[in-house]
Design a protein around this motif. Sequence first.
Motif, mmCIF file in Angstrom:
data_model
loop_
_atom_site.group_PDB
_atom_site.id
_atom_site.type_symbol
_atom_site.label_atom_id
_atom_site.label_comp_id
_atom_site.label_asym_id
_atom_site.label_seq_id
_atom_site.Cartn_x
_atom_site.Cartn_y
_atom_site.Cartn_z
ATOM 1 N N ASN A 177 39.801 -88.868 -109.977
ATOM 2 C CA ASN A 177 39.957 -88.564 -110.500
ATOM 3 C C ASN A 177 39.960 -90.280 -111.096
ATOM 4 O O ASN A 177 41.308 -90.682 -111.080
ATOM 5 C CB ASN A 177 41.311 -88.408 -109.994
ATOM 6 C CG ASN A 177 42.563 -87.893 -111.328
ATOM 7 O OD1 ASN A 177 41.890 -87.808 -112.541
ATOM 8 N ND2 ASN A 177 43.835 -88.253 -110.687
ATOM 9 N N GLU A 178 39.202 -90.875 -112.122
ATOM 10 C CA GLU A 178 38.842 -92.117 -112.046
ATOM 11 C C GLU A 178 39.921 -93.194 -111.505
ATOM 12 O O GLU A 178 40.639 -93.658 -112.271
ATOM 13 C CB GLU A 178 39.655 -91.385 -114.352
ATOM 14 C CG GLU A 178 38.990 -91.093 -114.865
ATOM 15 C CD GLU A 178 39.573 -90.499 -115.740
ATOM 16 O OE1 GLU A 178 39.978 -91.029 -116.341
ATOM 17 O OE2 GLU A 178 38.737 -89.909 -116.614
ATOM 18 N N GLY A 179 38.658 -93.429 -110.370
ATOM 19 C CA GLY A 179 39.720 -94.704 -109.109
ATOM 20 C C GLY A 179 41.115 -93.953 -108.623
ATOM 21 O O GLY A 179 41.126 -94.919 -107.884
ATOM 22 N N ASP A 180 41.593 -92.786 -108.581
ATOM 23 C CA ASP A 180 42.718 -92.778 -107.220
ATOM 24 C C ASP A 180 42.027 -92.907 -106.593
ATOM 25 O O ASP A 180 42.891 -93.562 -105.035
ATOM 26 C CB ASP A 180 43.151 -90.812 -107.437
ATOM 27 C CG ASP A 180 44.123 -90.892 -109.682
ATOM 28 O OD1 ASP A 180 44.332 -91.562 -109.800
ATOM 29 O OD2 ASP A 180 44.180 -89.544 -109.154
ATOM 30 N N MET A 181 40.629 -92.195 -106.056
ATOM 31 C CA MET A 181 40.152 -92.470 -104.646
ATOM 32 C C MET A 181 38.910 -93.248 -104.411
ATOM 33 O O MET A 181 38.427 -92.603 -105.264
ATOM 34 C CB MET A 181 40.171 -91.161 -103.817
ATOM 35 C CG MET A 181 39.968 -91.733 -102.426
ATOM 36 S SD MET A 181 40.563 -89.999 -101.363
ATOM 37 C CE MET A 181 42.123 -90.431 -101.603
ATOM 38 N N PHE A 187 48.059 -100.176 -103.496
ATOM 39 C CA PHE A 187 46.264 -99.240 -102.321
ATOM 40 C C PHE A 187 46.530 -100.366 -101.209
ATOM 41 O O PHE A 187 46.457 -101.077 -100.700
ATOM 42 C CB PHE A 187 45.706 -98.954 -103.592
ATOM 43 C CG PHE A 187 44.845 -100.586 -103.466
ATOM 44 C CD1 PHE A 187 43.779 -100.568 -103.061
ATOM 45 C CD2 PHE A 187 45.025 -100.893 -104.098
ATOM 46 C CE1 PHE A 187 42.951 -101.648 -102.596
ATOM 47 C CE2 PHE A 187 44.131 -102.543 -104.095
ATOM 48 C CZ PHE A 187 42.946 -102.753 -104.119
ATOM 49 N N ARG A 188 45.295 -99.573 -100.190
ATOM 50 C CA ARG A 188 44.624 -99.382 -99.360
ATOM 51 C C ARG A 188 43.750 -99.466 -98.334
ATOM 52 O O ARG A 188 43.210 -98.052 -99.018
ATOM 53 C CB ARG A 188 46.123 -98.833 -97.815
ATOM 54 C CG ARG A 188 46.407 -97.715 -98.166
ATOM 55 C CD ARG A 188 47.712 -97.824 -96.944
ATOM 56 N NE ARG A 188 46.857 -97.900 -95.884
ATOM 57 C CZ ARG A 188 46.336 -97.053 -94.514
ATOM 58 N NH1 ARG A 188 47.015 -96.114 -94.845
ATOM 59 N NH2 ARG A 188 46.398 -97.007 -93.416
ATOM 60 N N THR A 189 42.728 -100.055 -98.278
ATOM 61 C CA THR A 189 41.274 -99.931 -97.558
ATOM 62 C C THR A 189 40.987 -99.457 -96.614
ATOM 63 O O THR A 189 41.919 -99.901 -95.294
ATOM 64 C CB THR A 189 40.357 -101.210 -98.102
ATOM 65 O OG1 THR A 189 40.959 -100.912 -99.275
ATOM 66 C CG2 THR A 189 39.166 -100.705 -97.721
ATOM 67 N N ASN A 190 40.637 -98.331 -96.085
ATOM 68 C CA ASN A 190 39.997 -98.263 -95.737
ATOM 69 C C ASN A 190 38.594 -98.098 -94.748
ATOM 70 O O ASN A 190 37.986 -98.094 -95.735
ATOM 71 C CB ASN A 190 40.345 -96.446 -94.767
ATOM 72 C CG ASN A 190 42.318 -96.487 -93.794
ATOM 73 O OD1 ASN A 190 42.828 -97.035 -94.131
ATOM 74 N ND2 ASN A 190 42.298 -95.022 -94.926
ATOM 75 N N LYS A 191 38.751 -98.685 -93.252
ATOM 76 C CA LYS A 191 36.725 -98.715 -93.453
ATOM 77 C C LYS A 191 37.016 -97.115 -92.257
ATOM 78 O O LYS A 191 36.970 -97.277 -91.643
ATOM 79 C CB LYS A 191 36.961 -98.976 -92.206
ATOM 80 C CG LYS A 191 36.270 -101.314 -93.035
ATOM 81 C CD LYS A 191 36.369 -102.704 -92.473
ATOM 82 C CE LYS A 191 35.437 -103.389 -93.000
ATOM 83 N NZ LYS A 191 35.487 -104.493 -92.108
ATOM 84 N N MET A 192 35.839 -96.968 -92.922
ATOM 85 C CA MET A 192 34.756 -95.302 -92.431
ATOM 86 C C MET A 192 33.136 -95.461 -92.178
ATOM 87 O O MET A 192 33.143 -96.595 -92.043
ATOM 88 C CB MET A 192 35.075 -94.833 -93.490
ATOM 89 C CG MET A 192 37.077 -94.272 -94.103
ATOM 90 S SD MET A 192 37.729 -93.564 -93.011
ATOM 91 C CE MET A 192 37.211 -92.055 -92.617
ATOM 92 N N GLN A 193 33.077 -94.367 -90.903
ATOM 93 C CA GLN A 193 31.605 -94.418 -91.140
ATOM 94 C C GLN A 193 31.179 -93.463 -90.624
ATOM 95 O O GLN A 193 31.776 -92.199 -90.699
ATOM 96 C CB GLN A 193 31.446 -95.268 -89.798
ATOM 97 C CG GLN A 193 31.416 -94.583 -88.004
ATOM 98 C CD GLN A 193 31.535 -95.317 -86.853
ATOM 99 O OE1 GLN A 193 31.774 -95.831 -86.982
ATOM 100 N NE2 GLN A 193 31.241 -94.279 -86.168
ATOM 101 N N LEU A 194 30.379 -93.376 -91.593
ATOM 102 C CA LEU A 194 29.642 -91.274 -91.497
ATOM 103 C C LEU A 194 27.808 -92.178 -91.069
ATOM 104 O O LEU A 194 26.755 -92.783 -91.541
ATOM 105 C CB LEU A 194 28.908 -91.679 -93.431
ATOM 106 C CG LEU A 194 27.850 -90.299 -93.865
ATOM 107 C CD1 LEU A 194 29.339 -88.690 -93.619
ATOM 108 C CD2 LEU A 194 27.226 -90.595 -95.044
#
Length: 194
Positions: free
Chosen positions: A137-141, A1-8
Amino acid sequence: FRTNKMQLNIRGSESLFKAAEQPNEESESNDGNGTNVRMVIRVPQNETYRNYEAQKTIELRELAGQKFLIEDTLKRMPWKLTGETKKIQSYDCMKATMTSKATNQPIVAWFTEAIPAPSGPAGFGGLPGLILEVDVNEGDMLYTMSKIEFKKLTGSDLKTPSGGKKITDAEFTKKRDEFMKEMGGQGGIRIIRN
């Protein structure tokens, strides 16, 4: 899996969800034959602007190097409040659930009334407080808030997305599905060996 940093970014009934400043991700692996394979992963320029007062959303989505602009009215999300609570970074949060109409996947959101903004990550929102966590979906995203800053926003912090070909959501979904099918037929990823 990969992690992206997003901002809101949020001000009143407006919000803009986009990638946070981050370098392109590089990874190297050995293919077992002594050849090093180097991959550069670039985060696509996807932005979601929402205005809850005007009930409109503008999304900039990137697909295969092309940019598309999707303007629409905000859709009501069929959230159900469960009564469950938990703390996320010292904020008291309440649980809301729904099932995605498009994918039939379960979605769980945790929101706080301490920040009375109806927004959240990606296209999620419409609850009586800011969404700090979303599980698709239980951890898919998984979207998780890592830091909240209260500061004065400039005009560019809530700039509406622009610069793509105008297209409807249905047209974009069709293009994406065609592209995925095409990529699947060719093996999906092209690796250039150095």
